[in-house]
Design a protein around this motif. Structure first.
Motif, PDB file in Angstrom:
ATOM      1  N   LEU A 132       0.804  -1.068   0.109  1.00 38.92           N
ATOM      2  CA  LEU A 132       0.266  -0.102   0.433  1.00 38.92           C
ATOM      3  C   LEU A 132       1.104   1.223   0.080  1.00 38.92           C
ATOM      4  O   LEU A 132       0.072   1.986  -0.350  1.00 38.92           O
ATOM      5  N   LEU A 133       2.131   1.477   0.933  1.00 42.39           N
ATOM      6  CA  LEU A 133       3.000   2.372   0.691  1.00 42.39           C
ATOM      7  C   LEU A 133       2.799   3.036   0.096  1.00 42.39           C
ATOM      8  O   LEU A 133       3.018   4.346  -0.831  1.00 42.39           O
ATOM      9  N   PRO A 134       4.215   2.455  -0.746  1.00 45.55           N
ATOM     10  CA  PRO A 134       4.136   2.433  -2.726  1.00 45.55           C
ATOM     11  C   PRO A 134       3.633   3.105  -3.306  1.00 45.55           C
ATOM     12  O   PRO A 134       3.805   4.017  -4.635  1.00 45.55           O
ATOM     13  N   ALA A 135       2.519   2.074  -3.450  1.00 45.69           N
ATOM     14  CA  ALA A 135       1.189   2.413  -4.472  1.00 45.69           C
ATOM     15  C   ALA A 135       0.891   4.059  -4.269  1.00 45.69           C
ATOM     16  O   ALA A 135       0.425   4.363  -5.590  1.00 45.69           O
ATOM     17  N   PHE A 136       0.150   3.713  -2.946  1.00 50.91           N
ATOM     18  CA  PHE A 136       0.291   5.382  -2.317  1.00 50.91           C
ATOM     19  C   PHE A 136       0.206   6.131  -3.287  1.00 50.91           C
ATOM     20  O   PHE A 136       0.478   6.647  -3.727  1.00 50.91           O
ATOM     21  N   ILE A 137       1.992   6.719  -2.824  1.00 54.53           N
ATOM     22  CA  ILE A 137       3.081   7.217  -3.325  1.00 54.53           C
ATOM     23  C   ILE A 137       2.782   7.699  -4.693  1.00 54.53           C
ATOM     24  O   ILE A 137       3.110   8.714  -4.915  1.00 54.53           O
ATOM     25  N   VAL A 138       2.803   6.245  -5.659  1.00 55.47           N
ATOM     26  CA  VAL A 138       3.168   6.607  -6.806  1.00 55.47           C
ATOM     27  C   VAL A 138       1.875   7.121  -7.564  1.00 55.47           C
ATOM     28  O   VAL A 138       2.132   7.613  -8.229  1.00 55.47           O
ATOM     29  N   ALA A 139       0.697   6.579  -7.487  1.00 53.38           N
ATOM     30  CA  ALA A 139      -0.314   7.041  -7.084  1.00 53.38           C
ATOM     31  C   ALA A 139      -0.385   9.041  -7.436  1.00 53.38           C
ATOM     32  O   ALA A 139      -0.872   9.314  -7.946  1.00 53.38           O
ATOM     33  N   CYS A 140      -0.806   8.957  -5.816  1.00 53.88           N
ATOM     34  CA  CYS A 140      -0.002  10.577  -5.283  1.00 53.88           C
ATOM     35  C   CYS A 140       0.903  11.308  -6.770  1.00 53.88           C
ATOM     36  O   CYS A 140       0.264  12.374  -7.165  1.00 53.88           O
ATOM     37  N   LEU A 141       1.700  10.509  -7.011  1.00 48.67           N
ATOM     38  CA  LEU A 141       3.446  11.374  -8.265  1.00 48.67           C
ATOM     39  C   LEU A 141       2.077  11.422  -9.224  1.00 48.67           C
ATOM     40  O   LEU A 141       2.578  12.506  -9.668  1.00 48.67           O
ATOM     41  N   ALA A 142       1.424  10.248  -9.971  1.00 47.74           N
ATOM     42  CA  ALA A 142       1.015  10.301 -11.168  1.00 47.74           C
ATOM     43  C   ALA A 142      -0.353  12.018 -11.184  1.00 47.74           C
ATOM     44  O   ALA A 142      -0.196  12.217 -12.132  1.00 47.74           O
ATOM     45  N   ILE A 143      -0.476  12.380 -10.264  1.00 52.14           N
ATOM     46  CA  ILE A 143      -1.915  12.769 -10.394  1.00 52.14           C
ATOM     47  C   ILE A 143      -1.240  14.109 -10.175  1.00 52.14           C
ATOM     48  O   ILE A 143      -1.348  15.110 -11.508  1.00 52.14           O
ATOM     49  N   VAL A 144      -0.096  13.990  -9.191  1.00 51.48           N
ATOM     50  CA  VAL A 144       0.434  15.646  -9.619  1.00 51.48           C
ATOM     51  C   VAL A 144       1.196  16.300 -11.430  1.00 51.48           C
ATOM     52  O   VAL A 144       0.352  16.810 -11.899  1.00 51.48           O
ATOM     53  N   ILE A 145       2.012  15.387 -11.453  1.00 51.87           N
ATOM     54  CA  ILE A 145       2.543  15.463 -12.806  1.00 51.87           C
ATOM     55  C   ILE A 145       1.853  14.946 -14.110  1.00 51.87           C
ATOM     56  O   ILE A 145       1.984  16.527 -14.720  1.00 51.87           O
ATOM     57  N   VAL A 146       0.723  14.392 -14.209  1.00 55.37           N
ATOM     58  CA  VAL A 146      -0.598  14.374 -15.339  1.00 55.37           C
ATOM     59  C   VAL A 146      -1.497  15.283 -14.982  1.00 55.37           C
ATOM     60  O   VAL A 146      -0.999  16.413 -15.976  1.00 55.37           O
ATOM     61  N   SER A 147      -1.420  16.092 -13.815  1.00 51.05           N
ATOM     62  CA  SER A 147      -2.483  17.006 -13.671  1.00 51.05           C
ATOM     63  C   SER A 147      -1.643  18.540 -14.572  1.00 51.05           C
ATOM     64  O   SER A 147      -2.703  19.424 -15.005  1.00 51.05           O
ATOM     65  N   LEU A 148      -0.361  18.456 -14.188  1.00 52.54           N
ATOM     66  CA  LEU A 148       0.670  19.676 -14.647  1.00 52.54           C
ATOM     67  C   LEU A 148       0.840  19.885 -15.696  1.00 52.54           C
ATOM     68  O   LEU A 148       0.777  21.143 -15.850  1.00 52.54           O
ATOM     69  N   THR A 149       0.735  18.750 -16.044  1.00 56.94           N
ATOM     70  CA  THR A 149       1.174  18.951 -17.771  1.00 56.94           C
ATOM     71  C   THR A 149       0.319  18.333 -18.582  1.00 56.94           C
ATOM     72  O   THR A 149       0.367  18.644 -20.399  1.00 56.94           O
ATOM     73  N   THR A 150      -1.086  18.573 -18.254  1.00 57.98           N
ATOM     74  CA  THR A 150      -1.898  18.578 -19.171  1.00 57.98           C
ATOM     75  C   THR A 150      -3.133  19.940 -18.257  1.00 57.98           C
ATOM     76  O   THR A 150      -2.922  20.469 -18.015  1.00 57.98           O
TER      77      THR A 150
END
Length: 511
Positions: A477-495
């Motif tokens: 859960l811990l690494p997957a939660f972190i990866v999901a957070c990073l994906a939301i931030v990065i993709v949101s800011l680049t779209t």
């Protein structure tokens, strides 16, 4: 069948009859007449029902079986840090998510979690809703199967009843009150079940201390074992030694608390309360009950080992054996006459309550994902109100049949899916919920990226990375939660940024 068995069976049958009656009662009150009532109770939950329904549906049989079993074998460190993580996660979920989700879901006119995601981000094609509904099915069907298996195992081990018959009867009872009364029936039975669970914990502590030789004997036994009462050591029962409980393990174990932010059946309770201002009272009730119940569950594991050392219980050497400590206590209590057997039946009903309160909530949430979100919202199948309710009830029945098939083998390891399912929901939904509620710049593409990457990473970490051991052996859960957070931030800011309409609605929700 002995007098003791008859007394225990009497209590359990009375309990099951009450559960079915609650479903019948709410069906007559119209709680199953339309989808808003069936899935969300018309947003009429009071603060006590909201609090206890959320926590009862959360705990499952893990509270009365898993937690005491872990404490019995290894001491308080593993169970203690897990409980601490869950207690913190419970409190923060009520504190920062509950009120805003209630308010936002009303503004969006959303009655399910996938529905909220789609409406929050104006997903015209309902792709986000579809993926969310599929994730719910992937993780909830086996989760429900584990509940059915617990019912079959309980009756088979205590009464010698055929495992399959016991499991099917238990499934019929759960399905019965769920499809009759919908959300209000499920939530009300959850309240009753939380009370039965509490009574069970109190009875077993008192009886366990008695058969173990008193409180002093319990504590003397615990202190005599290396690292048993330490939060930084883990006891090894085989040779009475201890091993360090590392900081990395502590962080990994406490990460269980992150799962709360993504549990659909818990988040629905926040959406359903009649008045958002009553959530403060609900938070206090829920937090206090969770802390006390988990503390007592750990204490039962400690008492159980002392009782084993005193000769009152057999000595359990494996986790599957130690998880039956409360069942074994109940069986022992049932040997002390008819009245004691009836009381023991209440304890066993508490174990059923843990299982049923989770299974019914999962069935209802999964049903909404299929009949409402997939069939009507995504596939655009037009249905009348009556047809929609029929589809919902048939979905509950269909999911239950699949869960029964998955749990058909009494020796199956379906219980191991529970922690994996918790990680799946926590990583796939948790970050999306938090960013949807608190970050205006998050967008549809970011939410999709976060949901998919979080869910996929749970599988990758569990089956490819975690087996490597060492620093990689942490809870997925811990690494997957972190990866999901990073994906939301990065993709949101680049779209592209969200539309003015989305931003205006976000600002209207307030703080």
């Amino acid at each position: 069948m002995s007098t003791g068995h008859l007394g225990m069976l009497f209590s359990i049958i009375v309990y099951l009859i009450v559960m079915v009656y609650v479903g019948f009662y709410f069906s007559k009150k119209g709680s199953g007449d339309n989808t808003d009532e069936f899935y969300l109770g018309g947003r009429k939950l009071g603060p006590l029902v909201t609090a206890m329904s959320a926590e009862a549906s959360d705990m499952s049989s893990w509270l009365l079986m898993g937690l005491p079993g872990v404490a019995y074998l290894t001491g308080i460190s593993d169970a203690g840090w897990t409980a601490l993580g869950l207690a913190v996660g419970t409190y923060l979920n009520w504190l920062i998510v509950a009120k805003r989700l209630r308010r936002y879901s009303v503004a969006c006119n959303a009655i399910t979690i996938p529905d909220f995601f789609s409406r929050r981000y104006r997903d015209q094609k309902n792709i986000l809703m579809c993926i969310a509904a599929i994730i719910i099915l992937i993780f909830f069907i086996p989760y429900t199967a584990s509940g059915f298996k617990a019912i079959g195992t309980l009756f088979a081990s205590l009464f010698g009843v055929n495992y399959h018959i016991a499991m099917i009867v238990g499934a019929i009872v759960i399905v019965g009150y769920t499809i009759m009364g919908g959300f209000m029936a499920v939530s009300t039975t959850d309240l009753i079940q939380s009370i039965v669970m509490t009574i069970s914990l109190v009875i077993i502590v008192a009886f366990g201390v008695h058969v173990a030789g008193g409180w002093d004997a319990v504590m003397d036994n615990a202190r005599s074992m290396a690292g048993y009462l330490s939060m930084t050591q883990m006891h090894n029962m085989a040779d009475n030694t201890s091993t360090p409980y590392s900081l990395l393990t502590i962080v990994s174990t406490m990460a269980w608390g992150l799962g709360y932010f993504g549990m659909p059946h818990i988040l629905l309770r926040f959406m359903a309360i009649e008045d958002e201002n009553k959530l403060t009272l609900s938070r206090r009730i829920a937090s206090v009950w969770v802390v006390i119940s988990m503390f007592v569950a750990i204490l039962i594991g400690i008492i159980g080992l002392a009782a084993s050392k005193a000769g009152a219980l057999p000595l359990f050497a494996t986790s599957s054996e130690s998880e039956t400590v409360i069942i074994t206590f109940a069986g022992l209590l049932g040997e002390h006459g008819l009245l004691a057997a009836v009381v023991a039946g209440v304890v066993l009903a508490g174990i059923l309550a843990c299982t049923m309160s989770t299974a019914d909530s999962q069935l209802l949430t999964a049903a909404s994902g299929v009949s409402q979100n997939l069939l009507q919202d995504f596939m655009k199948i037009k249905m009348s109100a009556k047809a929609s309710m029929t589809a919902a009830r048939l979905t509950v029945l269909g999911i239950s049949l699949i869960a029964v098939v998955l749990a058909w083998n009494p020796d199956s390891s379906v219980f191991t899916i529970v922690s994996f399912a918790w990680a799946g929901f926590g990583a796939a939904f948790g970050p999306v919920v938090l960013f949807a509620l608190f970050w205006k710049r998050s967008n549809l593409q970011g939410a999709l990226a976060g949901m998919i990457s979080g869910g996929v990473m749970v599988f990758l970490w569990k089956y490819l990375i975690k087996p490597m051991g060492g620093v990689w052996g942490i809870y997925e859960l811990l690494p997957a939660f972190i990866v999901a957070c990073l994906a939301i931030v990065i993709v949101s800011l680049t779209t592209a940024a969200p539309s003015e309409d989305i931003c205006r609605e976000f600002d209207s929700i307030g703080k």
